[in-house]
Design a protein around this motif. Structure first.
Motif, PDB file in Angstrom:
ATOM      1  N   ARG A  43     -55.027  -5.713  14.065  1.00  0.00           N
ATOM      2  CA  ARG A  43     -54.129  -4.985  15.105  1.00  0.00           C
ATOM      3  C   ARG A  43     -54.558  -3.353  15.183  1.00  0.00           C
ATOM      4  NH1 ARG A  43     -54.142  -3.765  19.267  1.00  0.00           N
ATOM      5  NH2 ARG A  43     -52.069  -4.794  21.025  1.00  0.00           N
ATOM      6  N   LEU A  44     -56.163  -3.349  16.396  1.00  0.00           N
ATOM      7  CA  LEU A  44     -55.842  -1.817  16.366  1.00  0.00           C
ATOM      8  C   LEU A  44     -55.775  -1.505  17.148  1.00  0.00           C
ATOM      9  CD1 LEU A  44     -59.952  -3.385  16.561  1.00  0.00           C
ATOM     10  CD2 LEU A  44     -58.502  -2.615  14.627  1.00  0.00           C
ATOM     11  N   VAL A  45     -55.069   0.026  17.046  1.00  0.00           N
ATOM     12  CA  VAL A  45     -54.172   0.724  17.514  1.00  0.00           C
ATOM     13  C   VAL A  45     -54.841   2.102  17.559  1.00  0.00           C
ATOM     14  CG1 VAL A  45     -52.292   2.321  18.536  1.00  0.00           C
ATOM     15  CG2 VAL A  45     -52.695   0.055  17.480  1.00  0.00           C
ATOM     16  N   THR A  46     -54.799   3.499  19.083  1.00  0.00           N
ATOM     17  CA  THR A  46     -55.354   3.976  18.530  1.00  0.00           C
ATOM     18  C   THR A  46     -53.806   5.157  18.798  1.00  0.00           C
ATOM     19  OG1 THR A  46     -57.671   3.364  19.055  1.00  0.00           O
ATOM     20  CG2 THR A  46     -57.287   6.181  20.358  1.00  0.00           C
ATOM     21  N   ALA A  47     -54.090   6.247  17.790  1.00  0.00           N
ATOM     22  CA  ALA A  47     -53.239   6.909  18.047  1.00  0.00           C
ATOM     23  C   ALA A  47     -53.715   8.779  18.377  1.00  0.00           C
ATOM     24  CB  ALA A  47     -52.491   7.030  16.749  1.00  0.00           C
ATOM     25  N   VAL A  48     -52.845   8.661  19.793  1.00  0.00           N
ATOM     26  CA  VAL A  48     -53.559  10.260  19.850  1.00  0.00           C
ATOM     27  C   VAL A  48     -52.460  11.272  19.545  1.00  0.00           C
ATOM     28  CG1 VAL A  48     -54.004  11.097  21.933  1.00  0.00           C
ATOM     29  CG2 VAL A  48     -53.829   9.046  22.006  1.00  0.00           C
ATOM     30  N   LEU A  49     -53.324  12.573  18.807  1.00  0.00           N
ATOM     31  CA  LEU A  49     -52.473  13.344  18.386  1.00  0.00           C
ATOM     32  C   LEU A  49     -51.448  14.331  19.276  1.00  0.00           C
ATOM     33  CD1 LEU A  49     -53.352  12.967  14.551  1.00  0.00           C
ATOM     34  CD2 LEU A  49     -51.884  11.702  15.339  1.00  0.00           C
ATOM     35  N   GLN A  50     -50.547  14.597  19.295  1.00  0.00           N
ATOM     36  CA  GLN A  50     -50.066  16.000  19.641  1.00  0.00           C
ATOM     37  C   GLN A  50     -51.552  17.028  20.081  1.00  0.00           C
ATOM     38  OE1 GLN A  50     -46.844  18.189  18.398  1.00  0.00           O
ATOM     39  NE2 GLN A  50     -45.614  16.474  19.584  1.00  0.00           N
TER      40      GLN A  50
ATOM     41  N   GLU B  80     -43.082  10.733  15.663  1.00  0.00           N
ATOM     42  CA  GLU B  80     -43.819  12.236  15.977  1.00  0.00           C
ATOM     43  C   GLU B  80     -44.805  12.883  17.234  1.00  0.00           C
ATOM     44  OE1 GLU B  80     -45.896  12.225  12.236  1.00  0.00           O
ATOM     45  OE2 GLU B  80     -44.055  11.848  11.320  1.00  0.00           O
ATOM     46  N   GLY B  81     -45.068  12.640  18.069  1.00  0.00           N
ATOM     47  CA  GLY B  81     -45.612  13.015  19.202  1.00  0.00           C
ATOM     48  C   GLY B  81     -46.414  12.461  19.418  1.00  0.00           C
ATOM     49  N   ALA B  82     -47.155  11.552  19.079  1.00  0.00           N
ATOM     50  CA  ALA B  82     -48.719  10.644  19.078  1.00  0.00           C
ATOM     51  C   ALA B  82     -48.359   9.586  20.156  1.00  0.00           C
ATOM     52  CB  ALA B  82     -48.761   9.841  17.913  1.00  0.00           C
ATOM     53  N   ARG B  83     -49.463   9.540  21.023  1.00  0.00           N
ATOM     54  CA  ARG B  83     -49.289   8.277  22.310  1.00  0.00           C
ATOM     55  C   ARG B  83     -50.096   7.271  21.570  1.00  0.00           C
ATOM     56  NH1 ARG B  83     -52.066  11.230  25.732  1.00  0.00           N
ATOM     57  NH2 ARG B  83     -53.061  10.160  25.713  1.00  0.00           N
ATOM     58  N   LEU B  84     -49.541   6.179  21.402  1.00  0.00           N
ATOM     59  CA  LEU B  84     -50.651   5.378  21.291  1.00  0.00           C
ATOM     60  C   LEU B  84     -50.973   4.024  22.608  1.00  0.00           C
ATOM     61  CD1 LEU B  84     -47.309   3.701  18.604  1.00  0.00           C
ATOM     62  CD2 LEU B  84     -49.493   5.456  18.488  1.00  0.00           C
ATOM     63  N   GLU B  85     -51.976   3.903  22.076  1.00  0.00           N
ATOM     64  CA  GLU B  85     -53.117   3.070  23.270  1.00  0.00           C
ATOM     65  C   GLU B  85     -54.086   1.520  22.431  1.00  0.00           C
ATOM     66  OE1 GLU B  85     -55.791   6.026  24.500  1.00  0.00           O
ATOM     67  OE2 GLU B  85     -54.409   7.065  25.621  1.00  0.00           O
ATOM     68  N   ASN B  86     -53.909   0.942  23.529  1.00  0.00           N
ATOM     69  CA  ASN B  86     -54.736  -0.105  23.107  1.00  0.00           C
ATOM     70  C   ASN B  86     -56.279  -0.159  23.107  1.00  0.00           C
ATOM     71  OD1 ASN B  86     -52.587  -2.336  22.946  1.00  0.00           O
ATOM     72  ND2 ASN B  86     -52.695  -1.677  25.646  1.00  0.00           N
ATOM     73  N   ARG B  87     -56.949  -0.737  22.656  1.00  0.00           N
ATOM     74  CA  ARG B  87     -58.243  -0.355  22.916  1.00  0.00           C
ATOM     75  C   ARG B  87     -59.109   0.636  24.284  1.00  0.00           C
ATOM     76  NH1 ARG B  87     -60.318   1.153  17.466  1.00  0.00           N
ATOM     77  NH2 ARG B  87     -62.353  -0.553  17.913  1.00  0.00           N
TER      78      ARG B  87
ATOM     79  N   GLY C   5     -57.370   1.680  26.447  1.00  0.00           N
ATOM     80  CA  GLY C   5     -57.066   3.635  26.964  1.00  0.00           C
ATOM     81  C   GLY C   5     -55.298   2.875  27.493  1.00  0.00           C
ATOM     82  N   SER C   6     -55.272   1.780  27.254  1.00  0.00           N
ATOM     83  CA  SER C   6     -53.614   1.320  27.804  1.00  0.00           C
ATOM     84  C   SER C   6     -52.368   1.893  27.051  1.00  0.00           C
ATOM     85  CB  SER C   6     -53.716  -0.317  28.848  1.00  0.00           C
ATOM     86  OG  SER C   6     -53.469  -0.964  27.212  1.00  0.00           O
ATOM     87  N   GLU C   7     -51.312   1.732  27.129  1.00  0.00           N
ATOM     88  CA  GLU C   7     -50.483   1.939  26.784  1.00  0.00           C
ATOM     89  C   GLU C   7     -50.052   0.945  25.599  1.00  0.00           C
ATOM     90  OE1 GLU C   7     -45.900   2.998  26.786  1.00  0.00           O
ATOM     91  OE2 GLU C   7     -46.361   3.003  28.226  1.00  0.00           O
ATOM     92  N   PHE C   8     -49.884   1.093  24.319  1.00  0.00           N
ATOM     93  CA  PHE C   8     -49.605   0.413  23.647  1.00  0.00           C
ATOM     94  C   PHE C   8     -48.228   0.002  23.422  1.00  0.00           C
ATOM     95  CE2 PHE C   8     -47.440  -1.569  19.206  1.00  0.00           C
ATOM     96  CZ  PHE C   8     -48.740  -2.344  19.078  1.00  0.00           C
TER      97      PHE C   8
END
Length: 105
Positions: free
Chosen positions: A9-16, A80-87, A89-92
């Protein structure tokens, strides 16, 4: 030689602070330990340099625990405040995954 993968699974974590971290979670096929347990190797790059061996009472249990470990890590990142996204850019959909574990989010 390509190593077999049970799940990836590939997920992008966008940190604060806006930093984007590309997470690559991989679970290898279970193998029998010393007869008392089964082992699944799990790695989440770049968060883990070395893979972790997860032990279960049988192969299904080992895969289940390995999957749970990945989901718990993603849950912690989100807490911890990260936003998780699919590859794309949509929300995971973490909550959909956690519903299978009967986790409260």
């Amino acid at each position: 030689m390509v190593k077999a993968i049970v799940a990836k699974r590939l997920v992008t974590a966008v940190l604060q602070d806006g930093k984007r971290v590309e997470l690559d979670a991989r679970i290898r096929p279970p193998h029998e330990g010393d007869g008392r347990y089964w082992i699944c190797r799990v790695q989440i790059k770049p968060l883990q340099h070395d893979p972790v061996d997860v032990r279960g009472v049988d192969s299904f249990h080992a895969i289940w625990l390995a999957s749970s470990l990945v989901l718990k890590l993603l849950t912690q990142l989100r807490a911890e405040g990260a936003r998780l996204e699919n590859r794309d850019g949509s929300e995971f959909p973490l909550d959909a995954y956690l519903a299978g574990l009967d986790e409260k989010t």
